[in-house]
Design a protein around this motif. Structure first.
Motif, mmCIF file in Angstrom:
data_model
loop_
_atom_site.group_PDB
_atom_site.id
_atom_site.type_symbol
_atom_site.label_atom_id
_atom_site.label_comp_id
_atom_site.label_asym_id
_atom_site.label_seq_id
_atom_site.Cartn_x
_atom_site.Cartn_y
_atom_site.Cartn_z
ATOM 1 N N PRO A 1 -0.650 20.077 12.010
ATOM 2 C CA PRO A 1 -0.533 20.638 10.658
ATOM 3 C C PRO A 1 0.103 19.636 9.703
ATOM 4 O O PRO A 1 1.096 18.990 10.051
ATOM 5 C CB PRO A 1 0.346 21.868 10.862
ATOM 6 N N GLU A 2 -0.476 19.496 8.533
ATOM 7 C CA GLU A 2 0.078 18.632 7.499
ATOM 8 C C GLU A 2 1.077 19.453 6.696
ATOM 9 O O GLU A 2 0.724 20.152 5.749
ATOM 10 C CB GLU A 2 -1.040 18.095 6.596
ATOM 11 N N LYS A 3 2.356 19.363 7.053
ATOM 12 C CA LYS A 3 3.358 20.245 6.469
ATOM 13 C C LYS A 3 3.830 19.804 5.095
ATOM 14 O O LYS A 3 4.643 20.500 4.470
ATOM 15 C CB LYS A 3 4.532 20.407 7.429
ATOM 16 N N VAL B 1 -2.541 22.886 6.359
ATOM 17 C CA VAL B 1 -3.892 22.410 6.653
ATOM 18 C C VAL B 1 -3.848 21.499 7.876
ATOM 19 O O VAL B 1 -2.956 20.652 8.007
ATOM 20 C CB VAL B 1 -4.484 21.638 5.455
ATOM 21 N N GLY B 2 -4.808 21.698 8.777
ATOM 22 C CA GLY B 2 -4.952 20.817 9.928
ATOM 23 C C GLY B 2 -6.412 20.460 10.115
ATOM 24 O O GLY B 2 -7.286 21.327 9.990
ATOM 25 N N LEU B 3 -6.714 19.207 10.393
ATOM 26 C CA LEU B 3 -8.087 18.746 10.519
ATOM 27 C C LEU B 3 -8.525 18.724 11.981
ATOM 28 O O LEU B 3 -7.794 18.282 12.868
ATOM 29 C CB LEU B 3 -8.244 17.350 9.919
ATOM 30 N N GLY B 4 -9.743 19.214 12.220
ATOM 31 C CA GLY B 4 -10.306 19.220 13.562
ATOM 32 C C GLY B 4 -11.817 19.250 13.495
ATOM 33 O O GLY B 4 -12.411 19.068 12.428
ATOM 34 N N THR C 1 -22.000 20.384 14.280
ATOM 35 C CA THR C 1 -20.576 20.058 14.316
ATOM 36 C C THR C 1 -20.121 19.590 12.955
ATOM 37 O O THR C 1 -20.746 18.717 12.347
ATOM 38 C CB THR C 1 -20.278 18.960 15.356
ATOM 39 N N ALA C 2 -19.044 20.166 12.457
ATOM 40 C CA ALA C 2 -18.436 19.735 11.199
ATOM 41 C C ALA C 2 -17.114 19.062 11.514
ATOM 42 O O ALA C 2 -16.222 19.669 12.106
ATOM 43 C CB ALA C 2 -18.218 20.929 10.283
ATOM 44 N N SER C 3 -16.993 17.782 11.153
ATOM 45 C CA SER C 3 -15.779 17.027 11.454
ATOM 46 C C SER C 3 -15.621 15.885 10.453
ATOM 47 O O SER C 3 -16.586 15.168 10.180
ATOM 48 C CB SER C 3 -15.840 16.466 12.881
ATOM 49 N N PRO C 4 -14.407 15.711 9.887
ATOM 50 C CA PRO C 4 -13.231 16.577 10.060
ATOM 51 C C PRO C 4 -13.367 17.854 9.239
ATOM 52 O O PRO C 4 -13.854 17.826 8.103
ATOM 53 C CB PRO C 4 -12.088 15.706 9.532
ATOM 54 N N PHE C 5 -12.953 18.968 9.840
ATOM 55 C CA PHE C 5 -13.030 20.257 9.165
ATOM 56 C C PHE C 5 -11.617 20.772 8.928
ATOM 57 O O PHE C 5 -10.776 20.747 9.843
ATOM 58 C CB PHE C 5 -13.816 21.261 10.010
ATOM 59 N N PRO C 6 -11.311 21.251 7.713
ATOM 60 C CA PRO C 6 -9.952 21.722 7.415
ATOM 61 C C PRO C 6 -9.717 23.170 7.844
ATOM 62 O O PRO C 6 -10.357 24.090 7.331
ATOM 63 C CB PRO C 6 -9.874 21.588 5.887
ATOM 64 N N PHE C 7 -8.829 23.375 8.786
ATOM 65 C CA PHE C 7 -8.429 24.711 9.197
ATOM 66 C C PHE C 7 -7.111 25.080 8.520
ATOM 67 O O PHE C 7 -6.237 24.234 8.332
ATOM 68 C CB PHE C 7 -8.232 24.771 10.718
ATOM 69 N N MET C 8 -6.968 26.345 8.163
ATOM 70 C CA MET C 8 -5.696 26.856 7.670
ATOM 71 C C MET C 8 -4.885 27.358 8.857
ATOM 72 O O MET C 8 -5.385 28.159 9.666
ATOM 73 C CB MET C 8 -5.917 28.003 6.685
#
Length: 333
Positions: free
Chosen positions: A91-93, A111-114, A122-129
Motif C-alpha cells: 500500500p502506498e500510504k 492504493v496498491g498496484l498489482g 490481464t491488467a497490470s499494473p492495476f490500482p487496487f483500493m
C-alpha cells in the motif's frame, strides 16, 4: 409496443448496499448468449453465495485466486488489505483515498498496484483500493473485495443478470485492439430495449432514468445492492404511501439503517412498463448529496439486483448502456 413487467419483490430479508452467478444446470443458451458469442465475447461463470442475491466471480490477483463481488455502484476495485499484502502488494500510504458508505461514514483506503486477471485478460499494473482492516460486518465482508466500475469498464465487460455471467471480449472480438480494449457500443440482439445511461456529473457512477406519474426519476445502477432503494425525500415529495418493515440496510462501512416499504405502479423504463414496483425507503442523504444528474438534480434512489434480475438486464458500463428483457428474435437477423 411497450412490454409490461409485473415486478413485486418478496419480503425484504436484508438490503446490502455496496458495491457476477452460474445459471441453472441444463439451461439452454439464450439468444443473447449466441449474439455475444458471435461478437467474439467469452463468458466467465458467476455465482451467488448462500443468503445473498448478488453475483460474485473468481478472478486472480498476482496469480492468486480471489472472489470479488461485482459492484457497478463502486467506482474502484477494492481488495482485502491482509490478502493484498500477502500477495506482495504494497500500500502506498503517502496517498489516502477517502470514500463514504451509503449512510455517510467515511472509509479510508490506500492504493496498491498489482496484476488483475479476468479470464484470458490481464491488467497490470492495476490500482487496487486497500481499506484499513475492520472487524465490522459490512456489505462486502464475505468477499475478498469488489470489482468496481474501473475494472468493468476497462475490460469492456458485460454483466449478464439473466444468465449469471460476466462477458469479456475474446481475442477475436472487434473491440479488442492491440492498443487496448474499447467499449463495445450499442448492438442489436442484446435486449428488448436498450437504455442510454449517464454519469453522475463528474463521477463515473452510472444513472438510469424512468418516468413515474409524468415525472422523471433518476437512479444509480448498482449490482452491489440486493434491492432497489428509494430516497425518503422523493417518496415524500411524490406523496407515496409507505408501510413498516423490519429490514435494515447495511452499507460498505458497516452502518445500518431502518427502511420502510413502498409500491409504485406503472413505472416506465424506455419501452418497459413496470406495473408493480416495490422499493425500500430510507433517507439516502449522503447518496443525494453526492450523486446528481447532468442537470444537477439529486438522484432519487438506487436500482438494485431485484429489478436488474427481474428485467433480465445486461449492463455494459464501458458503453454506458443497460439492455432490458429478452431480445426479439426478429432483431437477431
Amino acid at each position: 409496443m411497450p412490454r409490461v413487467l409485473r415486478f413485486a419483490s418478496a419480503v425484504f430479508a436484508a438490503v446490502l448496499l455496496t458495491q457476477c452467478a452460474i445459471g441453472p444446470a441444463g439451461r439452454t443458451p439464450s439468444p443473447r448468449s449466441h449474439r455475444l458469442a458471435s461478437l467474439g465475447y467469452e463468458s466467465l461463470p458467476l455465482k451467488k453465495s448462500t443468503g445473498d442475491s448478488r453475483y460474485s466471480g473468481r478472478f486472480r490477483v498476482n496469480g492468486k485466486e480471489v472472489r470479488f463481488l461485482i459492484d457497478s455502484g463502486a467506482n474502484s476495485t477494492d481488495l482485502d488489505y491482509e490478502l493484498a499484502t500477502s500477495f506482495g502488494i504494497t500500500p502506498e500510504k503517502s496517498v489516502k483515498v477517502v470514500s463514504r458508505g451509503a449512510l455517510g461514514r467515511p472509509v479510508t483506503s490506500w492504493v496498491g498496484l498489482g496484476a488483475l486477471e479476468a479470464g484470458h485478460v490481464t491488467a497490470s499494473p492495476f490500482p487496487f483500493m486497500l481499506a484499513q482492516p475492520t472487524k465490522r460486518h459490512t456489505a462486502t465482508s464475505r468477499y475478498d473485495g469488489q470489482m468496481g466500475l474501473d475494472a468493468l469498464s476497462g475490460l469492456a465487460a458485460l454483466v449478464d443478470l439473466q444468465a449469471g455471467k460476466l462477458w469479456i471480449p475474446g481475442p477475436q472480438a472487434g473491440n479488442a485492439q492491440r492498443d487496448g480494449i474499447r467499449a463495445l457500443g450499442r448492438h442489436k440482439g442484446l435486449g428488448f430495449d436498450s437504455l442510454q445511461l449517464e454519469t453522475a456529473g463528474r463521477l463515473p457512477h452510472l444513472l438510469v432514468k424512468c418516468r413515474y406519474q409524468g415525472k422523471r426519476l433518476t437512479w444509480v445502477v448498482d449490482t452491489g445492492a440486493e434491492v432497489t432503494v428509494m430516497a425518503a425525500a422523493t417518496v415524500q415529495r411524490l406523496a407515496i404511501p409507505t408501510t413498516a418493515s423490519r429490514s435494515k440496510i447495511i452499507d460498505a462501512s458497516g452502518d445500518r439503517a431502518s427502511v420502510r416499504n413502498a409500491v409504485l405502479h406503472n413505472v416506465v423504463f424506455g419501452q418497459l412498463v413496470v406495473s408493480e414496483f416495490q422499493v425500500a425507503v430510507t433517507p439516502l442523504e449522503t447518496i443525494r448529496r453526492t450523486f446528481r444528474d447532468r442537470s444537477g438534480r439529486p438522484v432519487d434512489g438506487i436500482i438494485g439486483m431485484d429489478f436488474l434480475e427481474e428485467s433480465s438486464a445486461l449492463l455494459d458500463t464501458a458503453s454506458q448502456l443497460l439492455y432490458l428483457g429478452d431480445p426479439p428474435r426478429s432483431r437477431l437477423n
